[in-house]
Design a protein around this motif. Structure first.
Motif, PDB file in Angstrom:
ATOM      1  N   GLN A   1       0.913  -1.142   0.052  1.00 43.49           N
ATOM      2  CA  GLN A   1       0.060  -0.066   0.143  1.00 43.49           C
ATOM      3  C   GLN A   1       0.789   1.052  -0.118  1.00 43.49           C
ATOM      4  O   GLN A   1       1.904   1.167   0.883  1.00 43.49           O
ATOM      5  CB  GLN A   1      -0.906   0.104   1.179  1.00 43.49           C
ATOM      6  CG  GLN A   1      -2.047   1.222   1.176  1.00 43.49           C
ATOM      7  CD  GLN A   1      -2.864   1.075   2.427  1.00 43.49           C
ATOM      8  OE1 GLN A   1      -2.236   0.765   3.733  1.00 43.49           O
ATOM      9  NE2 GLN A   1      -3.994   1.526   2.331  1.00 43.49           N
TER      10      GLN A   1
ATOM     11  N   ASP B   1      -2.059   6.393   0.844  1.00 43.14           N
ATOM     12  CA  ASP B   1      -3.500   5.524   1.184  1.00 43.14           C
ATOM     13  C   ASP B   1      -3.225   5.054   2.433  1.00 43.14           C
ATOM     14  O   ASP B   1      -4.022   4.983   3.206  1.00 43.14           O
ATOM     15  CB  ASP B   1      -3.554   4.328   0.085  1.00 43.14           C
ATOM     16  CG  ASP B   1      -3.829   4.972  -1.189  1.00 43.14           C
ATOM     17  OD1 ASP B   1      -4.439   6.039  -1.432  1.00 43.14           O
ATOM     18  OD2 ASP B   1      -3.782   4.099  -2.251  1.00 43.14           O
TER      19      ASP B   1
ATOM     20  N   GLU C   1      -5.565   6.047   5.548  1.00 36.57           N
ATOM     21  CA  GLU C   1      -6.301   5.221   6.366  1.00 36.57           C
ATOM     22  C   GLU C   1      -6.076   5.421   7.843  1.00 36.57           C
ATOM     23  O   GLU C   1      -7.019   5.144   8.853  1.00 36.57           O
ATOM     24  CB  GLU C   1      -5.809   3.792   5.877  1.00 36.57           C
ATOM     25  CG  GLU C   1      -6.569   2.413   6.606  1.00 36.57           C
ATOM     26  CD  GLU C   1      -6.157   1.122   6.185  1.00 36.57           C
ATOM     27  OE1 GLU C   1      -6.106   0.159   6.895  1.00 36.57           O
ATOM     28  OE2 GLU C   1      -5.726   1.275   4.723  1.00 36.57           O
TER      29      GLU C   1
ATOM     30  N   VAL D   1      -3.918  14.120   2.567  1.00 39.71           N
ATOM     31  CA  VAL D   1      -4.238  13.187   3.481  1.00 39.71           C
ATOM     32  C   VAL D   1      -3.974  12.741   4.959  1.00 39.71           C
ATOM     33  O   VAL D   1      -3.960  12.024   5.591  1.00 39.71           O
ATOM     34  CB  VAL D   1      -3.503  11.656   2.815  1.00 39.71           C
ATOM     35  CG1 VAL D   1      -3.913  11.590   1.194  1.00 39.71           C
ATOM     36  CG2 VAL D   1      -2.220  11.645   2.630  1.00 39.71           C
TER      37      VAL D   1
END
Length: 222
Positions: free
Chosen positions: A60, A64, A68, A96
């Protein structure tokens, strides 16, 4: 005092080892991961104060992964360390939830400065008096629990435990994390005593405030 902890997600073995040795020499505890799955396991098992994240890692990507982590409620400061240098990459990193972005190659001293600034900023925001609900307040400076301006008599280790929970709200603290903070090197940690301290704090704050994570540790829920 427990060392401040850093998660290092970097799949380059040599660079991972270099950063780890550098930061541990400066007093930090570094948990190393070489892919996103390992990093998630570390976040689940350890109380992490800051994350250093490469972006191009197995399983990953770092973008991302951090998204998360942020969606799970973890607000530990994060620095991306990456060879990606486009404006779009930097923008995405902050979108993010990263707190800083450092491009490879970089000087280790620069990394140290950025780490120190973020940790100081993050833990410097803790209020001097924290509202714990149900009329209870905890004075961080005086290490005093009170209700209706009346002092609550707590044992020294109970005060230290409550301070630890409030420093790491909503984050799992393992038995080892707690033992290192509450017991001196020449003392023998006791699960029985720890359970007694937890029970006493729950009597004041409510059982739901401190979650038991079976066979691992506890989590204070703010």
């Amino acid at each position: 005092m427990a060392k401040q902890t850093i998660l290092l997600l970097e799949d380059d073995l040599a660079l991972n080892d270099t950063i780890k040795q550098f930061l541990e020499h400066r007093g930090y505890k570094v948990f190393c991961a070489f892919d996103a799955f390992e990093a998630k396991d570390i976040l689940y098992e350890q109380s992490i104060d800051l994350m250093l994240l490469d972006i191009k890692v197995p399983h990953q990507n770092g973008f991302d992964f951090l998204l998360e982590v942020r969606n799970s409620g973890n607000e530990a400061p994060a620095i991306f360390i990456t060879s990606l240098n486009g404006v779009e990459d930097v923008t995405r990193g902050f979108d993010v939830g990263c707190d800083d972005y450092i491009r490879k190659p970089f000087a280790l001293k620069e990394l140290q400065v950025r780490v120190e600034v973020l940790l100081k900023r993050h833990f410097g925001t803790l209020k001097e008096e924290i509202d714990l609900g149900n009329g209870y307040f905890f004075d961080v400076k005086e290490l005093l629990l009170s209700r209706d301006n009346q002092k609550i008599a707590l044992k020294n280790k109970e005060i230290k435990l409550l301070s630890l929970f409030l420093k790491y709200q909503n984050r799992l603290l393992s038995y080892e994390d707690i033992f290192k903070e509450l017991w001196f090197y020449d003392e023998t940690p006791s699960h029985g005593s720890l359970r007694a301290y937890i029970t006493r704090l729950r009597n004041y704050l409510g059982k739901s405030k401190i979650e038991t994570i079976k066979n691992i540790g506890y989590r204070y829920v703010s």
